[in-house]
Design a protein around this motif. Structure first.
Motif, PDB file in Angstrom:
ATOM      1  N   ILE A 102       0.853  -1.188   0.000  1.00 24.98           N
ATOM      2  CA  ILE A 102       0.000   0.000   0.000  1.00 24.98           C
ATOM      3  C   ILE A 102       0.888   1.237   0.000  1.00 24.98           C
ATOM      4  N   PHE A 103       0.661   2.131  -0.938  1.00 29.62           N
ATOM      5  CA  PHE A 103       1.446   3.358  -1.029  1.00 29.62           C
ATOM      6  C   PHE A 103       0.772   4.446  -0.195  1.00 29.62           C
ATOM      7  N   GLY A 104       1.360   4.730   0.952  1.00 25.06           N
ATOM      8  CA  GLY A 104       0.867   5.789   1.818  1.00 25.06           C
ATOM      9  C   GLY A 104       0.015   5.271   2.952  1.00 25.06           C
ATOM     10  N   HIS A 123       4.132   1.429   2.193  1.00 28.18           N
ATOM     11  CA  HIS A 123       5.228   2.265   1.713  1.00 28.18           C
ATOM     12  C   HIS A 123       4.952   3.696   2.165  1.00 28.18           C
ATOM     13  N   MET A 124       5.713   4.169   3.145  1.00 28.30           N
ATOM     14  CA  MET A 124       5.460   5.482   3.722  1.00 28.30           C
ATOM     15  C   MET A 124       5.677   6.590   2.695  1.00 28.30           C
ATOM     16  N   GLN A 125       4.771   7.554   2.698  1.00 33.03           N
ATOM     17  CA  GLN A 125       4.900   8.753   1.873  1.00 33.03           C
ATOM     18  C   GLN A 125       5.028   9.953   2.807  1.00 33.03           C
ATOM     19  N   GLY A 126       3.943  10.669   3.027  1.00 36.88           N
ATOM     20  CA  GLY A 126       3.953  11.689   4.068  1.00 36.88           C
ATOM     21  C   GLY A 126       3.471  11.062   5.364  1.00 36.88           C
ATOM     22  N   CYS A 127       3.092  11.901   6.309  1.00 38.40           N
ATOM     23  CA  CYS A 127       2.499  11.403   7.555  1.00 38.40           C
ATOM     24  C   CYS A 127       1.685  12.552   8.148  1.00 38.40           C
ATOM     25  N   LEU A 128       0.371  12.366   8.238  1.00 36.29           N
ATOM     26  CA  LEU A 128      -0.521  13.479   8.524  1.00 36.29           C
ATOM     27  C   LEU A 128      -0.463  14.044   9.938  1.00 36.29           C
ATOM     28  N   PRO A 129      -0.194  13.256  10.992  1.00 37.42           N
ATOM     29  CA  PRO A 129      -0.129  13.888  12.320  1.00 37.42           C
ATOM     30  C   PRO A 129       0.858  15.054  12.385  1.00 37.42           C
ATOM     31  N   PRO A 130       2.115  14.893  11.933  1.00 38.90           N
ATOM     32  CA  PRO A 130       2.994  16.070  11.921  1.00 38.90           C
ATOM     33  C   PRO A 130       2.620  17.092  10.860  1.00 38.90           C
ATOM     34  N   TYR A 131       1.988  16.662   9.768  1.00 38.23           N
ATOM     35  CA  TYR A 131       1.495  17.621   8.785  1.00 38.23           C
ATOM     36  C   TYR A 131       0.412  18.500   9.413  1.00 38.23           C
ATOM     37  N   TYR A 132      -0.461  17.880  10.174  1.00 32.09           N
ATOM     38  CA  TYR A 132      -1.523  18.637  10.853  1.00 32.09           C
ATOM     39  C   TYR A 132      -0.924  19.647  11.822  1.00 32.09           C
ATOM     40  N   ASN A 133       0.155  19.261  12.482  1.00 30.96           N
ATOM     41  CA  ASN A 133       0.818  20.157  13.423  1.00 30.96           C
ATOM     42  C   ASN A 133       1.412  21.378  12.724  1.00 30.96           C
ATOM     43  N   ALA A 134       1.764  21.223  11.437  1.00 31.57           N
ATOM     44  CA  ALA A 134       2.360  22.325  10.672  1.00 31.57           C
ATOM     45  C   ALA A 134       1.420  22.800   9.569  1.00 31.57           C
ATOM     46  N   LEU A 135       0.120  22.639   9.785  1.00 34.04           N
ATOM     47  CA  LEU A 135      -0.855  22.868   8.724  1.00 34.04           C
ATOM     48  C   LEU A 135      -0.855  24.298   8.201  1.00 34.04           C
ATOM     49  N   PHE A 136      -0.832  25.281   9.102  1.00 35.17           N
ATOM     50  CA  PHE A 136      -0.887  26.678   8.682  1.00 35.17           C
ATOM     51  C   PHE A 136       0.414  27.393   9.016  1.00 35.17           C
ATOM     52  N   PRO A 137       0.952  28.163   8.080  1.00 37.26           N
ATOM     53  CA  PRO A 137       2.104  29.006   8.393  1.00 37.26           C
ATOM     54  C   PRO A 137       1.752  30.019   9.484  1.00 37.26           C
ATOM     55  N   VAL A 138       2.780  30.572  10.097  1.00 40.71           N
ATOM     56  CA  VAL A 138       2.562  31.594  11.121  1.00 40.71           C
ATOM     57  C   VAL A 138       1.751  32.753  10.538  1.00 40.71           C
ATOM     58  N   GLY A 139       0.715  33.160  11.279  1.00 41.78           N
ATOM     59  CA  GLY A 139      -0.110  34.273  10.836  1.00 41.78           C
ATOM     60  C   GLY A 139      -1.248  33.891   9.914  1.00 41.78           C
ATOM     61  N   MET A 140      -1.449  32.576   9.688  1.00 42.47           N
ATOM     62  CA  MET A 140      -2.527  32.117   8.821  1.00 42.47           C
ATOM     63  C   MET A 140      -3.406  31.144   9.592  1.00 42.47           C
ATOM     64  N   GLU A 173      -4.763   7.676  10.381  1.00 47.64           N
ATOM     65  CA  GLU A 173      -3.440   7.198   9.981  1.00 47.64           C
ATOM     66  C   GLU A 173      -2.710   6.545  11.150  1.00 47.64           C
ATOM     67  N   ILE A 174      -2.814   7.134  12.335  1.00 46.54           N
ATOM     68  CA  ILE A 174      -2.189   6.514  13.506  1.00 46.54           C
ATOM     69  C   ILE A 174      -2.751   5.107  13.709  1.00 46.54           C
ATOM     70  N   GLN A 175      -4.066   4.958  13.596  1.00 42.70           N
ATOM     71  CA  GLN A 175      -4.678   3.646  13.761  1.00 42.70           C
ATOM     72  C   GLN A 175      -4.236   2.675  12.678  1.00 42.70           C
ATOM     73  N   THR A 176      -4.087   3.163  11.446  1.00 38.70           N
ATOM     74  CA  THR A 176      -3.596   2.314  10.358  1.00 38.70           C
ATOM     75  C   THR A 176      -2.205   1.790  10.663  1.00 38.70           C
ATOM     76  N   ILE A 177      -1.307   2.676  11.095  1.00 41.67           N
ATOM     77  CA  ILE A 177       0.057   2.256  11.407  1.00 41.67           C
ATOM     78  C   ILE A 177       0.063   1.258  12.560  1.00 41.67           C
ATOM     79  N   GLN A 178      -0.810   1.444  13.516  1.00 37.46           N
ATOM     80  CA  GLN A 178      -0.880   0.533  14.651  1.00 37.46           C
ATOM     81  C   GLN A 178      -1.394  -0.849  14.263  1.00 37.46           C
ATOM     82  N   HIS A 179      -2.122  -0.954  13.155  1.00 37.68           N
ATOM     83  CA  HIS A 179      -2.688  -2.230  12.727  1.00 37.68           C
ATOM     84  C   HIS A 179      -1.829  -2.952  11.689  1.00 37.68           C
ATOM     85  N   CYS A 180      -0.756  -2.334  11.255  1.00 34.81           N
ATOM     86  CA  CYS A 180       0.094  -2.951  10.224  1.00 34.81           C
ATOM     87  C   CYS A 180       1.419  -3.381  10.833  1.00 34.81           C
TER      88      CYS A 180
END
Length: 409
Positions: A102-104, A123-140, A173-180
């Motif tokens: 599975i890709f991603g 096959h790891m691509q990105g990872c949304l938990p840290p993406y969510y943490n950096a979702l908006f630039p400063v001031g947005m 995504e966290i749950q997916t990684i925990q089940h694989c």
């Protein structure tokens, strides 16, 4: 050995649909796997097609109907995942794979880990938990998408609901990684995240395939002879990819330096949101939006540039940087996510902090005036990328991963 991929793109079934700047890396990986006689490959992917299965050049292709719901249906709790899983299980039954790749981990295909006993490697691509943490630039924040002028309804709606959507998908995504049980990736960043979410997981290192125009072509970067500094970036539309940083930095270059420069940005079509949000007009600060480009066109653009800037606020190992390294461009990239695994700071490129327009401005000023350092970075980048993306090495590594999983499972 029967291997079934669940892919986020149609791969070589319809390579033109991999529209972002002329093609995708999964298609490049399929070209490598096709040359391995011990593998019988199937590829499943979302695609608006009514036929269940196609056979082409020895590969079985399974288009999965794009089960789409309107925004109103999603708000009312409608869920298309059950239909996707049911169709995917039908594909698995038909192809009878020994192993599923599975890709991603961030997409819905990862839910299959809970629905089959066939060994699965993600096959790891990105990872949304840290993406969510950096979702908006400063001031947005999401409210900018309510009130900023000049937005398409699609982009506006995407921004308004992004916070809620990312939060839900990150938890999935966290749950997916925990089940694989099995994962493959290519950076210390994604390896660390897999270990954090699932300490019992087995992780394999596998480098990523590049497109043939970058691997087999004869063109390589050379330092332009004229004095104009040509900066190039290849990014995508989401705001966490750093379009705001490009405008801010270009504005500082225009205001604080005497540099004769132009900045070409590929992969983005409309930047009115950023222009209105930050009150910086792209053309007034020598930024030119180039849209998407076919791979050969992109090779020419990269080779004719002075340096490459990657401004993203979060990333794993973007192929855009790897392709620029293969051609030998001097790289300036934010030190986020997995980038420190593909750019050796000071050796094959220069890393700088995210959201640091003043630092980036100074680095562009310094590096563009230092031809000796540009040449040194270029030479080291080509050597590293040539070894890292060697197709035969990738094929052998992938085959060994498959065999190890099937032996141990």
């Amino acid at each position: 050995m029967r291997i079934l991929w669940f892919s986020v793109t149609p791969s070589l079934f319809n390579p033109k649909s991999n529209s972002h700047n002329g093609g995708g890396w999964i298609a490049s990986l399929e070209q490598i796997v096709r040359k391995e006689p011990t593998i019988d490959l199937g590829v499943a992917f979302c695609f608006p097609n009514l036929d269940f299965k196609y056979k082409y050049e020895g590969v079985s292709y399974y288009p999965i109907p794009a089960y789409r719901w309107s925004g109103l249906q999603r708000l009312c709790g409608k869920d298309n995942r059950k239909s996707m899983i049911a169709h995917s299980l039908r594909i698995i039954k038909d192809f009878q794979p020994d192993l599923i790749q599975i890709f991603g981990s961030e997409n819905d295909f990862g839910l299959l880990c809970q629905h089959t006993n066939i060994p699965i490697v993600i096959h790891m691509q990105g990872c949304l938990p840290p993406y969510y943490n950096a979702l908006f630039p400063v001031g947005m924040n999401k409210y900018d998408f309510y009130f900023t002028k000049g937005l398409s309804w699609h982009f506006r709606w995407m921004g308004i609901r992004s916070e809620t959507s990312f939060r839900k998908r990150a938890e999935q995504e966290i749950q997916t990684i925990q089940h694989c049980r099995y994962f493959m990736g290519r950076t210390e960043w994604d390896k660390g995240l897999v270990s954090l979410f699932n300490s019992d997981a087995t992780y394999f290192h596998c480098e990523e395939a590049l497109r043939d125009s970058f691997l087999t072509g004869t063109k390589r970067w050379t330092l332009p002879k004229d004095k104009r500094v040509r900066i190039i970036s290849v990014i995508s539309n989401p705001w966490y990819k750093g379009m705001d940083l490009i405008l801010k930095t270009a504005n500082l270059l225009k205001r604080l330096t005497a540099l004769d420069f132009e900045w070409h940005v590929y992969g983005v079509r409309d930047i009115r949101f950023y222009e209105n949000k930050y009150n910086i007009r792209a053309k007034e600060v020598n930024v030119y939006i180039m849209g998407t480009a076919m791979k050969d066109e992109l090779v020419d653009a990269l080779c004719n540039s002075t340096l490459y800037v990657h401004p993203s606020y979060i990333d794993n190992s973007p192929n855009s940087i790897c392709e620029a390294q293969m051609l030998g461009l001097p790289i300036l990239a934010t030190n986020v996510g997995g980038l420190s695994s593909i750019v050796r700071d000071g050796e094959t490129g220069i890393l700088f902090p995210a959201n640091a327009p003043y630092t980036l401005t100074n680095l562009i000023k310094q590096l563009s005036a230092d031809s000796e350092r540009c040449q040194s970075l270029s030479k080291a980048a080509i050597a590293l990328a040539t070894e890292r993306h060697n197709p035969d090495n990738i094929r052998k590594t992938l085959l060994n991963i498959y065999q190890t999983i099937l032996k141990n499972d």
